[in-house]
Scaffold this active site. Sequence first.
Site, short mmCIF file in Angstrom:
data_model
loop_
_atom_site.label_atom_id
_atom_site.label_comp_id
_atom_site.label_asym_id
_atom_site.label_seq_id
_atom_site.Cartn_x
_atom_site.Cartn_y
_atom_site.Cartn_z
N ASP A 1 50.32 51.27 79.15
CA ASP A 1 49.39 52.38 79.39
C ASP A 1 48.27 52.24 78.38
OD1 ASP A 1 48.02 54.75 79.68
OD2 ASP A 1 49.80 56.02 79.66
N HIS B 238 49.57 53.91 83.20
CA HIS B 238 49.53 55.35 82.93
C HIS B 238 50.38 56.12 83.93
CE1 HIS B 238 48.07 58.94 81.14
NE2 HIS B 238 47.39 59.34 82.19
N SER C 261 50.30 63.04 81.84
CA SER C 261 48.97 62.90 81.25
C SER C 261 48.54 64.23 80.62
CB SER C 261 47.98 62.41 82.30
OG SER C 261 46.77 62.00 81.70
#
Length: 429
Positions: free
Chosen positions: A139, A169, A23
């Site tokens: 995601d 995610h 991320s």
Amino acid sequence: TPDGTVEVKATWCTGKVGMTGTSYNGTIPVAAATTGVKGLEAIIPIAPNTSYYHYYRSNGLVRHPGGWVGEDIDSLYDFINSGDPAVRPTSNRLYRDGEFAKGQDRLTGDYNSFWADRDLLNFTNNIKCAVLMAHGFNDWNVVPEHSYRISSAVKGRVPLVQYYHQGGHGGEPPMILMNKWFTRFLYGVQNGIENGPKAYIMREGESTRNTFPTSYADYPNPAASNVKLYLTPGVEFGGDLSLTAPTKAKDGVFTDDVSFGPSALAQSQSSPNRMLYTTGQLREKLHISGVAQISINMSVDKPAANLSVYLVELSTVDGKTTSTVITRGWADPQNYRSLVKGGNYHSFEKGIPLTPGQAFNITFDLQPTDHVVGAKKEIAVMIFSSDREFTLWPKAGTKLTVIHGSRTSFNLPVVGGIEKFKAAMGVKG
């Protein structure tokens, strides 16, 4: 030293550096690589945010990351700001309340120089290191195009392998892949990882705990080609996905109402708040790989509207229909002049208010995907306006019209192309 002038020797380092993270921490390896910094030999970005425009916008439309409705780049600043708290008031004034507030343009959602400066795709020519890119096809926080855009840009220039899974995610590649990647490029061990498959994809229902991903020559699958399907009216608020364009077909009119979520719209037998076009039940499984694209000839009865398009898999058992999202896409009809060919959206052309009732054409991509649709399932394209989970929530009542004909179509990337599609549909010739 951080606060002095004494040079510190990194005796613990060979001079070859690898970076990985997920991320926001997956963005950092990509950002570092775009500087071309010497010594960075290999990166494994996992679900990286490679463009803040593509995080908070889609094709000119204000579009939030899934689960974060109402957020924008200024609120992200509040979440991740770091450093000396003593200088934060100055940073708030200069950036959050200054440059960010001025540049983000939440009113129109258009692309501009503010967003371009924060788009790592614009700096990929500097990337020299080996890239093992990882992302989830489902995601909806950092959508899959973030990784796909960078991979497409560096393909053929640096060692590249793509790993995708069917989850949300995050989700790092199997340890054996990560180990081989760093072993090859940091230690110089000739394990051949860069000469093998260029893509690894975790198939539906599989887990890295007990399954190694399926390998492919590349992603998108080289055997995939676009099958052009025409949106043909058949039933009220819907119709068929056909290989031939309809002639003298009735227009499809639906009404925006954000109170209905996309799952309810897809599973409804008929809804005045969307148009749904289906293939009918497949006779055999069909593998979709790549980027689907929608082209719509349409009109709106007001100067502005949201536009959302989903590709879904429908399954009906004992009269009850369930839906699975294959991929999604969003766009601002006010930007139709620059939405003419799909691909990465980075046009500086500003959107203009629509002339109510006047027809226009709009073309844009949905998110990259790789999905196997099972036999006896249906593939459906759903067109609706405001997306309760991702877009702004305007007052209900705006009417949108889909004009059926040769200018309204959907490109579906099918492994095996049109022949495989015909076989799955039971169509001869």
